[in-house]
Design a protein around this motif. Structure first.
Motif, PDB file in Angstrom:
ATOM      1  N   ARG A  13       2.916 -26.477 -31.429  1.00 31.30           N
ATOM      2  CA  ARG A  13       3.559 -26.004 -30.250  1.00 31.30           C
ATOM      3  C   ARG A  13       1.702 -25.844 -30.262  1.00 31.30           C
ATOM      4  NH1 ARG A  13       7.014 -22.710 -32.308  1.00 31.30           N
ATOM      5  NH2 ARG A  13       5.872 -20.874 -32.679  1.00 31.30           N
ATOM      6  N   HIS A  14       0.381 -25.709 -31.656  1.00 29.76           N
ATOM      7  CA  HIS A  14      -0.783 -25.788 -30.606  1.00 29.76           C
ATOM      8  C   HIS A  14      -1.273 -26.875 -30.650  1.00 29.76           C
ATOM      9  CE1 HIS A  14      -4.982 -25.259 -31.492  1.00 29.76           C
ATOM     10  NE2 HIS A  14      -4.965 -26.408 -32.424  1.00 29.76           N
ATOM     11  N   PHE A  15      -0.761 -28.271 -31.377  1.00 31.48           N
ATOM     12  CA  PHE A  15      -1.288 -29.648 -31.241  1.00 31.48           C
ATOM     13  C   PHE A  15      -0.547 -29.631 -30.663  1.00 31.48           C
ATOM     14  CE2 PHE A  15      -2.760 -28.776 -35.956  1.00 31.48           C
ATOM     15  CZ  PHE A  15      -4.289 -29.050 -35.688  1.00 31.48           C
ATOM     16  N   GLU A  16       0.691 -29.503 -30.162  1.00 32.83           N
ATOM     17  CA  GLU A  16       1.211 -30.286 -28.898  1.00 32.83           C
ATOM     18  C   GLU A  16       0.449 -29.858 -27.457  1.00 32.83           C
ATOM     19  OE1 GLU A  16       5.671 -30.953 -26.654  1.00 32.83           O
ATOM     20  OE2 GLU A  16       4.859 -29.633 -28.386  1.00 32.83           O
ATOM     21  N   LYS A  17       0.235 -28.732 -27.580  1.00 36.14           N
ATOM     22  CA  LYS A  17      -0.869 -28.346 -26.565  1.00 36.14           C
ATOM     23  C   LYS A  17      -1.666 -28.884 -25.988  1.00 36.14           C
ATOM     24  CE  LYS A  17      -2.494 -24.549 -23.941  1.00 36.14           C
ATOM     25  NZ  LYS A  17      -3.555 -24.461 -22.927  1.00 36.14           N
ATOM     26  N   ALA A  84       0.872 -39.488 -30.698  1.00 35.83           N
ATOM     27  CA  ALA A  84       0.880 -38.588 -31.004  1.00 35.83           C
ATOM     28  C   ALA A  84       2.036 -38.007 -30.921  1.00 35.83           C
ATOM     29  CB  ALA A  84      -0.346 -37.712 -31.433  1.00 35.83           C
ATOM     30  N   LEU A  85       2.430 -37.317 -29.513  1.00 32.08           N
ATOM     31  CA  LEU A  85       3.318 -36.214 -28.603  1.00 32.08           C
ATOM     32  C   LEU A  85       4.609 -37.505 -29.449  1.00 32.08           C
ATOM     33  CD1 LEU A  85       2.120 -36.323 -25.210  1.00 32.08           C
ATOM     34  CD2 LEU A  85       2.016 -34.574 -27.087  1.00 32.08           C
ATOM     35  N   ALA A  86       4.743 -38.886 -30.076  1.00 28.08           N
ATOM     36  CA  ALA A  86       6.012 -39.173 -30.190  1.00 28.08           C
ATOM     37  C   ALA A  86       6.186 -38.769 -31.320  1.00 28.08           C
ATOM     38  CB  ALA A  86       5.541 -40.716 -30.079  1.00 28.08           C
ATOM     39  N   ARG A  87       5.103 -38.648 -31.893  1.00 27.46           N
ATOM     40  CA  ARG A  87       5.076 -38.167 -33.921  1.00 27.46           C
ATOM     41  C   ARG A  87       5.812 -36.487 -33.572  1.00 27.46           C
ATOM     42  NH1 ARG A  87       0.543 -41.562 -34.146  1.00 27.46           N
ATOM     43  NH2 ARG A  87      -0.826 -39.389 -34.639  1.00 27.46           N
ATOM     44  N   ILE A  88       5.109 -35.862 -33.024  1.00 31.49           N
ATOM     45  CA  ILE A  88       5.426 -34.774 -33.470  1.00 31.49           C
ATOM     46  C   ILE A  88       6.657 -34.096 -32.545  1.00 31.49           C
ATOM     47  CG2 ILE A  88       5.280 -32.082 -31.303  1.00 31.49           C
ATOM     48  CD1 ILE A  88       2.244 -32.668 -31.075  1.00 31.49           C
ATOM     49  N   ALA A  89       8.048 -35.619 -31.573  1.00 31.46           N
ATOM     50  CA  ALA A  89       8.820 -35.340 -31.341  1.00 31.46           C
ATOM     51  C   ALA A  89       9.267 -35.592 -32.285  1.00 31.46           C
ATOM     52  CB  ALA A  89       9.097 -36.015 -30.030  1.00 31.46           C
ATOM     53  N   ASP A  90       9.627 -36.093 -33.354  1.00 33.01           N
ATOM     54  CA  ASP A  90      10.369 -37.411 -34.365  1.00 33.01           C
ATOM     55  C   ASP A  90      10.055 -36.425 -35.602  1.00 33.01           C
ATOM     56  OD1 ASP A  90       8.107 -38.042 -35.705  1.00 33.01           O
ATOM     57  OD2 ASP A  90       8.431 -40.810 -34.646  1.00 33.01           O
ATOM     58  N   GLY A  91       8.822 -35.514 -35.684  1.00 31.60           N
ATOM     59  CA  GLY A  91       8.872 -34.919 -36.809  1.00 31.60           C
ATOM     60  C   GLY A  91       7.914 -35.968 -37.947  1.00 31.60           C
ATOM     61  N   SER A  92       7.169 -36.706 -37.715  1.00 30.87           N
ATOM     62  CA  SER A  92       6.176 -37.362 -38.224  1.00 30.87           C
ATOM     63  C   SER A  92       4.633 -36.897 -38.656  1.00 30.87           C
ATOM     64  CB  SER A  92       6.569 -38.987 -38.775  1.00 30.87           C
ATOM     65  OG  SER A  92       6.130 -39.357 -37.075  1.00 30.87           O
ATOM     66  N   TYR A  93       4.203 -35.702 -36.919  1.00 30.03           N
ATOM     67  CA  TYR A  93       3.068 -35.638 -36.524  1.00 30.03           C
ATOM     68  C   TYR A  93       2.529 -34.598 -37.332  1.00 30.03           C
ATOM     69  CZ  TYR A  93      -0.493 -33.706 -34.703  1.00 30.03           C
ATOM     70  OH  TYR A  93      -2.517 -33.221 -34.068  1.00 30.03           O
ATOM     71  N   ALA A 110     -10.540 -31.801 -34.735  1.00 30.56           N
ATOM     72  CA  ALA A 110     -11.641 -32.806 -34.705  1.00 30.56           C
ATOM     73  C   ALA A 110     -10.348 -33.540 -33.513  1.00 30.56           C
ATOM     74  CB  ALA A 110     -12.016 -33.071 -36.140  1.00 30.56           C
ATOM     75  N   ARG A 111      -9.598 -34.092 -34.271  1.00 37.29           N
ATOM     76  CA  ARG A 111      -8.990 -35.043 -33.442  1.00 37.29           C
ATOM     77  C   ARG A 111      -7.937 -35.228 -33.094  1.00 37.29           C
ATOM     78  NH1 ARG A 111     -12.286 -40.476 -33.720  1.00 37.29           N
ATOM     79  NH2 ARG A 111     -10.847 -41.321 -33.353  1.00 37.29           N
ATOM     80  N   PRO A 112      -6.721 -34.634 -32.916  1.00 36.16           N
ATOM     81  CA  PRO A 112      -5.069 -34.212 -32.381  1.00 36.16           C
ATOM     82  C   PRO A 112      -4.300 -35.083 -32.129  1.00 36.16           C
ATOM     83  CG  PRO A 112      -6.617 -33.237 -31.001  1.00 36.16           C
ATOM     84  CD  PRO A 112      -7.206 -34.036 -31.588  1.00 36.16           C
ATOM     85  N   ALA A 113      -5.226 -36.736 -32.321  1.00 32.55           N
ATOM     86  CA  ALA A 113      -3.911 -37.629 -31.872  1.00 32.55           C
ATOM     87  C   ALA A 113      -4.458 -38.447 -33.244  1.00 32.55           C
ATOM     88  CB  ALA A 113      -4.542 -38.365 -30.763  1.00 32.55           C
ATOM     89  N   ALA A 114      -4.774 -38.038 -33.995  1.00 29.64           N
ATOM     90  CA  ALA A 114      -5.364 -38.909 -35.702  1.00 29.64           C
ATOM     91  C   ALA A 114      -3.911 -39.188 -36.002  1.00 29.64           C
ATOM     92  CB  ALA A 114      -5.913 -38.317 -36.623  1.00 29.64           C
ATOM     93  N   GLU A 115      -3.916 -40.917 -36.592  1.00 26.11           N
ATOM     94  CA  GLU A 115      -2.807 -41.058 -37.175  1.00 26.11           C
ATOM     95  C   GLU A 115      -2.738 -40.881 -38.887  1.00 26.11           C
ATOM     96  OE1 GLU A 115      -2.553 -45.720 -36.822  1.00 26.11           O
ATOM     97  OE2 GLU A 115      -1.610 -44.237 -34.813  1.00 26.11           O
TER      98      GLU A 115
END
Length: 130
Positions: A13-17, A84-93, A110-115
């Motif tokens: 939730r923190h990273f999604e926000k 990154a938001l899609a990875r949160i939704a599918d559980g792979s974030y 530092a880089r919330p969208a890091a993959e």
């Protein structure tokens, strides 16, 4: 090397926000730069501006190139946030898309969208330089 763990629900939730806040800021910046880019394109296409002979400032072509580069960078960041938001939704974030290992929380802060985990990111960067 420290052991990395899966993010908790509160962590997600923190990273999604964080990502949504960054996306909001990027949308504003994209809107502003898009308006500026439209103005430069309009001035270039109108033919009324004789910017090629102005020794005091950049030409419209140079300005268009600079602004379009900034726009492209912002659009790429926006795409990364969407992914990154899609990875949160599918559980792979929070997991490296290359090795499947958890990405360290410090890196995500530092880089919330890091993959990629830091090791994979460094490895790919060194390959690009070679």
């Amino acid at each position: 090397m420290r052991t990395q763990t899966k993010l908790t629900a509160a962590g997600l939730r923190h990273f999604e926000k964080l990502l949504r806040d960054q996306r909001y800021d990027l949308d504003i910046a994209l809107g502003l730069i898009g308006t500026t880019l439209d103005g430069v394109i309009e001035a270039r296409n109108s033919g009324t501006a004789d910017d090629e002979h102005d020794p005091d400032g950049p030409t419209l072509t140079m300005e268009w190139s600079r602004i379009s580069g900034v726009h492209s960078d912002l659009a790429a960041k926006s795409t990364g946030i969407d992914q990154a938001l899609a990875r949160i939704a599918d559980g792979s974030y929070g997991f490296c898309t290359r090795r499947g290992e958890p990405i360290g929380r410090e890196r995500l802060e530092a880089r919330p969208a890091a993959e990629l985990c830091i090791d994979c990111a460094r490895e790919l960067e060194s390959q690009r330089r070679a």
